[in-house]
Scaffold this motif. Structure first.
Motif, PDB file in Angstrom:
ATOM      1  N   TRP A 198       0.716  -1.031   0.427  1.00 39.91           N
ATOM      2  CA  TRP A 198       0.004   0.113   0.076  1.00 39.91           C
ATOM      3  C   TRP A 198       0.680   1.753  -0.102  1.00 39.91           C
ATOM      4  O   TRP A 198       0.613   2.348  -1.084  1.00 39.91           O
ATOM      5  CB  TRP A 198      -1.030   0.095   1.242  1.00 39.91           C
ATOM      6  N   LEU A 199       1.972   1.030   0.783  1.00 38.98           N
ATOM      7  CA  LEU A 199       2.654   2.578   0.981  1.00 38.98           C
ATOM      8  C   LEU A 199       3.396   2.750  -0.292  1.00 38.98           C
ATOM      9  O   LEU A 199       3.380   4.169  -0.653  1.00 38.98           O
ATOM     10  CB  LEU A 199       3.486   2.808   2.187  1.00 38.98           C
ATOM     11  N   PHE A 200       3.661   1.690  -0.591  1.00 36.04           N
ATOM     12  CA  PHE A 200       4.969   2.213  -2.259  1.00 36.04           C
ATOM     13  C   PHE A 200       4.131   1.700  -3.334  1.00 36.04           C
ATOM     14  O   PHE A 200       4.857   2.226  -5.114  1.00 36.04           O
ATOM     15  CB  PHE A 200       5.873   1.290  -1.668  1.00 36.04           C
ATOM     16  N   ASN A 201       3.137   1.789  -3.572  1.00 41.83           N
ATOM     17  CA  ASN A 201       2.230   1.336  -4.032  1.00 41.83           C
ATOM     18  C   ASN A 201       2.084   0.126  -5.907  1.00 41.83           C
ATOM     19  O   ASN A 201       2.144   0.843  -6.831  1.00 41.83           O
ATOM     20  CB  ASN A 201       1.501   3.227  -5.510  1.00 41.83           C
ATOM     21  N   ILE A 202       2.642  -0.455  -4.959  1.00 40.92           N
ATOM     22  CA  ILE A 202       3.533  -2.150  -5.599  1.00 40.92           C
ATOM     23  C   ILE A 202       2.356  -2.765  -5.362  1.00 40.92           C
ATOM     24  O   ILE A 202       1.688  -3.141  -3.851  1.00 40.92           O
ATOM     25  CB  ILE A 202       4.688  -2.174  -5.411  1.00 40.92           C
ATOM     26  N   ARG A 203       2.990  -4.308  -6.111  1.00 37.24           N
ATOM     27  CA  ARG A 203       1.751  -5.006  -6.103  1.00 37.24           C
ATOM     28  C   ARG A 203       2.809  -6.390  -6.509  1.00 37.24           C
ATOM     29  O   ARG A 203       4.082  -6.314  -7.602  1.00 37.24           O
ATOM     30  CB  ARG A 203       0.313  -5.361  -6.635  1.00 37.24           C
ATOM     31  N   GLY A 204       2.811  -7.273  -5.645  1.00 39.70           N
ATOM     32  CA  GLY A 204       3.507  -8.875  -6.025  1.00 39.70           C
ATOM     33  C   GLY A 204       3.048  -9.692  -6.055  1.00 39.70           C
ATOM     34  O   GLY A 204       1.331 -10.201  -6.413  1.00 39.70           O
ATOM     35  N   GLY A 205       3.569 -11.167  -6.310  1.00 41.39           N
ATOM     36  CA  GLY A 205       2.828 -12.356  -6.655  1.00 41.39           C
ATOM     37  C   GLY A 205       3.699 -13.465  -5.540  1.00 41.39           C
ATOM     38  O   GLY A 205       3.239 -14.718  -6.200  1.00 41.39           O
ATOM     39  N   ASP A 206       4.077 -13.124  -4.807  1.00 42.48           N
ATOM     40  CA  ASP A 206       4.912 -13.982  -3.588  1.00 42.48           C
ATOM     41  C   ASP A 206       4.068 -14.833  -2.740  1.00 42.48           C
ATOM     42  O   ASP A 206       4.968 -15.812  -2.630  1.00 42.48           O
ATOM     43  CB  ASP A 206       6.041 -13.739  -2.738  1.00 42.48           C
ATOM     44  N   ILE A 207       3.040 -14.336  -2.522  1.00 40.50           N
ATOM     45  CA  ILE A 207       1.973 -15.261  -1.878  1.00 40.50           C
ATOM     46  C   ILE A 207       0.441 -15.731  -2.590  1.00 40.50           C
ATOM     47  O   ILE A 207       0.130 -14.884  -3.127  1.00 40.50           O
ATOM     48  CB  ILE A 207       1.877 -14.609  -0.820  1.00 40.50           C
TER      49      ILE A 207
END
Length: 595
Positions: A198-207
């Motif tokens: 949320w803070l850095f406005n990023i998303r990933g897929g590690d979980i």
């Protein structure tokens, strides 16, 4: 097989002079759900639930889990020799109490401090040292015996543009800096993955089902550092972060970096930060123990997020409507398995524009399987769905524009009067909470009785909270807001404010018989302000019909029937344009007034 693994663990314990070893569910970030590399407790015990802690001593092994998993744990631990401790049940000791009873002066308790929260580690250290029990928190014994342990995931990390986030990373960081000044802290060590996203406005897929990336953050008044697996960053994401004045560091360097940090007042959320990181900070700095400021900031959705969320829930509701229509018709033709039904619903969601992945593994539980709150059907062990009884389906999706969660219990044939009465009580409680009007200053504990009271009148309860927060393209379970009835000093109570999302999901769970749960998602909104204060209420986001075949009309008064009929009237008006002509006709029948 599990006995062999535990015996191997005990051999390692003997080598290190360890008398008791803790194996929690956590990863390095206190996540609710974890990737395969962190499923050490499942590897050792065979219990697959998302919450639980294994304690291994030289004499016995015990597993602690909560009421959501009692039935599942009993089944999965059968024959393992592992003793089940049903948490918050009369006469059952907590892990701390058990260790105090079992451990003797001069013995040693050990765990991997990266997978234990600072709060729990401090509690174990404080209480057990009174008995002269030593603590070793740098012991990854599981890594020694789990020879084929999966590697840490490293999925692509991407940016969330401003038109979707509604607020820039730099603006969010400045908000955090303002809070740090108020809390008399000089810096923040952030370890909770969804807060970092949320803070850095990023998303990933590690979980799986959680669009997060393994990461840590450090923010003070001069700099914002993001520790990630750098090879996972897309070039566009890297550039976006640099434009927002973020310094990018390698994920594994957080420990070395903290070793060099000194003379800082560092705000740490002891529930979220792991014990190993906490001890590093404690040696050279002054920890300021507070809730992560990002937790509350993230919980209040901004206007851009709310706009996207509303549309997202309508698209998602359309998929669930299509599924209910299909399952009611299909089961009359031939039996389906729970796996087949879940796959069909998952396929409907995958067709929605902007679909990313499921927000959790679909729970499709028929008959007595629905008595397990977090049941997971498996190919080799699932039930056939017959044209009778109840089917509980709890599901959700991750989309560009929101995270969804919805449960419906579907009537597929005749059910007895008693089950109808229970079903009706669940509906009454869900609608009553949806209609709540309350003064600013209320927490979820003030409101829980509205959902639970119809069931308590029948001397029935469900062993979980009524509601949890929901993320925005993030975790389906989010805090700090919640709706629960009991006071617990270890669970924060947060004032409800406009923009917060909450689930509303009362239920009934009868082992060996059936389960009922109906869940809508609500957004807190302003209602009116007068001399008595600011009044709030809820906006309903979920538009999926409640199966009136389960309603015992005589159990509902005129006001309750009007609530149900009004919900269905609005539902049809909101959803008709998302459906084709045949689906509209079905929905019209499913939402027709009763009583």
């Amino acid at each position: 097989m599990n006995t062999e693994k535990i015996n191997l663990l005990r051999q390692e314990m003997i080598k290190e002079g360890i008398h008791a070893y803790l194996v929690p569910t956590n990863d390095f970030h206190g996540s609710e759900y974890v990737c395969e590399a962190f499923k050490a407790r499942e590897y050792l015990s065979g219990f697959t639930g998302s919450a639980g802690t294994l304690v291994v001593t030289m004499e016995e092994a015990g597993l602690w889990t909560d009421g959501r998993y009692f039935i599942q744990a009993e089944r999965e631990l059968k024959g393992s020799g592992i003793r089940l401790f049903r948490m918050q049940t009369e006469g059952v000791p907590t892990i701390k109490e058990y260790l105090q009873q079992e451990m003797k002066s001069g013995q040693t308790l050990a765990f991997d401090g990266r997978c234990i929260s600072a709060k729990m580690g401090e509690q174990y250290e404080r209480e057990l040292q009174k008995q002269n029990v030593a603590i070793k928190y740098d012991q990854d014994l599981i890594g020694r015996i789990w020879t084929n342990r999966p590697d840490l995931p490293c999925q692509s990390i991407w940016s969330l543009p401003l038109e979707w986030s509604g607020k820039s990373c730099l603006d969010k960081v400045e908000e955090v800096r303002s809070v740090l000044k108020e809390e008399d802290a000089e810096a923040l060590l952030l370890t909770k993955l969804d807060d970092l996203m949320w803070l850095f406005n990023i998303r990933g897929g590690d979980i799986p089902c959680n669009p997060v990336a393994l990461s840590y953050g450090y923010i003070d008044q001069e700099q914002a550092l993001l520790f990630v697996q750098e090879k996972a960053l897309t070039e566009a994401c890297r550039n976006d972060l640099l434009k927002e004045q973020v310094t990018i560091c390698e994920y594994e360097k957080i420990y070395r970096w903290l070793q060099n940090l000194k003379d800082k007042k560092v705000l740490i959320d002891s529930d979220k930060c792991n014990y190993s990181l906490y001890k590093l900070i404690e040696r050279k700095n002054l920890p300021v123990i507070k809730e992560n400021p990002t937790e509350s900031l993230k919980a209040v959705k901004n206007p851009v997020e709310l706009k996207q969320i509303r549309e997202c829930y309508r698209q998602d509701s359309a998929a669930v409507i299509r599924f209910i229509k299909w399952i009611k018709e299909k089961t009359k033709e031939n039996p389906l398995t729970e796996i087949q039904a879940a796959a069909y619903l998952d396929g409907l969601r995958a067709k929605i524009p902007g679909f990313l992945e499921l927000s959790f593994e679909t729970i499709c539980a028929y008959g007595e399987n629905a008595a397990m709150m977090h049941y997971g059907a498996k190919e080799e062990q699932c039930s056939a769905i017959e044209p009778e009884g109840l089917l509980l389906v709890d599901s959700g999706g991750q989309y560009w524009g929101g995270t969804t969660d919805v449960t419906r219990t579907i009537v597929l044939g005749e059910i007895c009067t008693e089950i109808k009465k229970q079903y009706t009580a669940v509906v009454k409680g869900m609608l009553s909470l949806s209609q709540a009007v309350f003064l600013h200053g209320c927490t979820g504990r003030n409101l829980d009785i509205l959902a639970r009271e119809p069931l308590w009148q029948m001397k029935i309860d469900y062993k979980c909270g009524t509601g949890h927060g929901i993320g925005y393209m993030l975790n389906v379970h989010e805090g700090p807001q919640n709706i629960r009835w009991s006071y617990n000093k270890d669970i924060a109570e947060t004032v409800l404010v406009p923009g917060m999302l909450l689930s509303n999901e009362p239920g009934v769970y009868k082992e060996g018989s059936h389960g009922i749960r109906i869940e809508n998602i609500l957004a807190v909104k302003d209602v009116s302000k007068n001399a008595d204060g600011q009044f709030l209420g809820f906006e309903t986001l979920t538009w999926v019909p409640i199966d009136t075949d389960g309603i015992e009309v005589a159990e509902m008064n005129a006001g309750e029937l009007e609530q149900l009929n009004e919900y269905h009237r609005k539902l049809y008006e909101v959803m008709k344009d998302y459906l084709n002509e045949e689906e509209q006709e079905w929905l019209s029948d499913a939402t027709k007034p009763i009583g």
